[in-house]
Enzyme design. Structure first.
Site, short mmCIF file in Angstrom:
data_model
loop_
_atom_site.label_atom_id
_atom_site.label_comp_id
_atom_site.label_asym_id
_atom_site.label_seq_id
_atom_site.Cartn_x
_atom_site.Cartn_y
_atom_site.Cartn_z
N HIS A 137 -8.11 8.50 2.47
CA HIS A 137 -7.37 9.76 2.58
C HIS A 137 -8.32 10.92 2.36
O HIS A 137 -9.24 10.84 1.55
CB HIS A 137 -6.20 9.82 1.59
CG HIS A 137 -6.57 9.42 0.20
ND1 HIS A 137 -6.73 8.11 -0.18
CD2 HIS A 137 -6.83 10.17 -0.91
CE1 HIS A 137 -7.06 8.06 -1.46
NE2 HIS A 137 -7.15 9.30 -1.93
N CYS A 141 0.85 -1.20 0.00
CA CYS A 141 0.00 0.00 0.00
C CYS A 141 0.89 1.25 0.00
O CYS A 141 1.72 1.43 0.89
CB CYS A 141 -0.93 0.00 1.21
SG CYS A 141 -1.79 1.56 1.43
N HIS A 188 -8.57 14.69 1.17
CA HIS A 188 -7.92 15.78 0.46
C HIS A 188 -8.31 17.09 1.14
O HIS A 188 -9.51 17.35 1.33
CB HIS A 188 -8.39 15.85 -0.99
CG HIS A 188 -8.05 14.67 -1.85
ND1 HIS A 188 -7.02 14.69 -2.77
CD2 HIS A 188 -8.61 13.44 -1.96
CE1 HIS A 188 -6.96 13.53 -3.40
NE2 HIS A 188 -7.92 12.75 -2.93
P1 AMP Z 1 -7.51 9.62 -4.97
O1 AMP Z 1 -7.69 9.76 -6.47
O2 AMP Z 1 -8.59 10.27 -4.18
O3 AMP Z 1 -7.27 8.18 -4.58
O4 AMP Z 1 -6.21 10.46 -4.63
C1 AMP Z 1 -4.92 9.94 -4.61
C2 AMP Z 1 -3.99 11.11 -4.49
O5 AMP Z 1 -2.73 10.65 -4.10
C3 AMP Z 1 -3.79 11.90 -5.79
O6 AMP Z 1 -4.19 13.26 -5.59
C4 AMP Z 1 -2.30 11.76 -6.05
O7 AMP Z 1 -1.73 12.92 -6.62
C5 AMP Z 1 -1.75 11.48 -4.67
N1 AMP Z 1 -0.48 10.77 -4.62
C6 AMP Z 1 -0.12 9.67 -5.31
N2 AMP Z 1 1.12 9.27 -5.00
C7 AMP Z 1 1.57 10.17 -4.06
C8 AMP Z 1 2.78 10.31 -3.34
N3 AMP Z 1 3.81 9.46 -3.50
N4 AMP Z 1 2.91 11.35 -2.47
C9 AMP Z 1 1.89 12.23 -2.31
N5 AMP Z 1 0.69 12.13 -2.96
C10 AMP Z 1 0.55 11.12 -3.83
ZN ZN Z 2 -2.39 1.40 3.59
#
Ligand code: AMP
Ligand code: ZN
Length: 114
Positions: free
Chosen positions: A100, A4, A102
């Site tokens: 998560h 993950c 945002h």
């Molecule tokens: P979601 O589409 O709601 O699942 O959002 C996933 C978010 O994770 C997106 O906004 C990505 O830009 C962000 N994301 C993916 N990989 C990373 C990372 N290594 N560090 C920080 N954010 C990330």
């Molecule tokens: Zn996790």
């Protein structure tokens, strides 16, 4: 969970710009920001999505929202306004299977979201 992405960020196996951390949660900057302020606030425990955040997880939820409001102040968007988004499931666009929140701010936002 080994495979993950956000568990690996929580465990510091993958680098991220961490803004705040508590016993239960961590906040870091989104790698692909959609607004001048765009952070992700996640529980340290691997919880797949909002669907699994039930009444047993009240402590985690309250910690996350305390952190969101603290960060809104420290990022200077508490008065101008901010948006909290939790994409849940495929049609909502959830890409990472570790819940998560945002936190977006620093610009005018449209409604409804796309
Ligand atoms: P979601 O589409 O709601 O699942 O959002 C996933 C978010 O994770 C997106 O906004 C990505 O830009 C962000 N994301 C993916 N990989 C990373 C990372 N290594 N560090 C920080 N954010 C990330
Ligand atoms: Zn996790």
């Amino acid at each position: 969970m080994d495979d993950c992405l956000f568990c690996r960020i929580v465990n510091k196996e993958i680098g991220s710009e961490i803004v705040e951390e508590s016993a239960n949660s961590i906040a870091f900057r989104d790698i692909n920001p959609q607004a001048p302020v765009h952070l992700l606030i996640v529980p340290k425990e691997h919880i797949t999505s909002l669907r699994e955040l039930n009444e047993d997880k009240c402590d985690i939820l309250s910690d996350i929202f305390r952190m969101i409001n603290d960060i809104a102040v420290s990022e200077g968007i508490d008065q101008s306004g901010y948006r909290v988004v939790v994409n849940t499931g495929e049609e909502a666009g959830q890409e990472v299977g570790h819940v998560h929140f945002h936190l977006l701010g620093g610009r005018f936002m449209k409604w409804p979201p796309g």
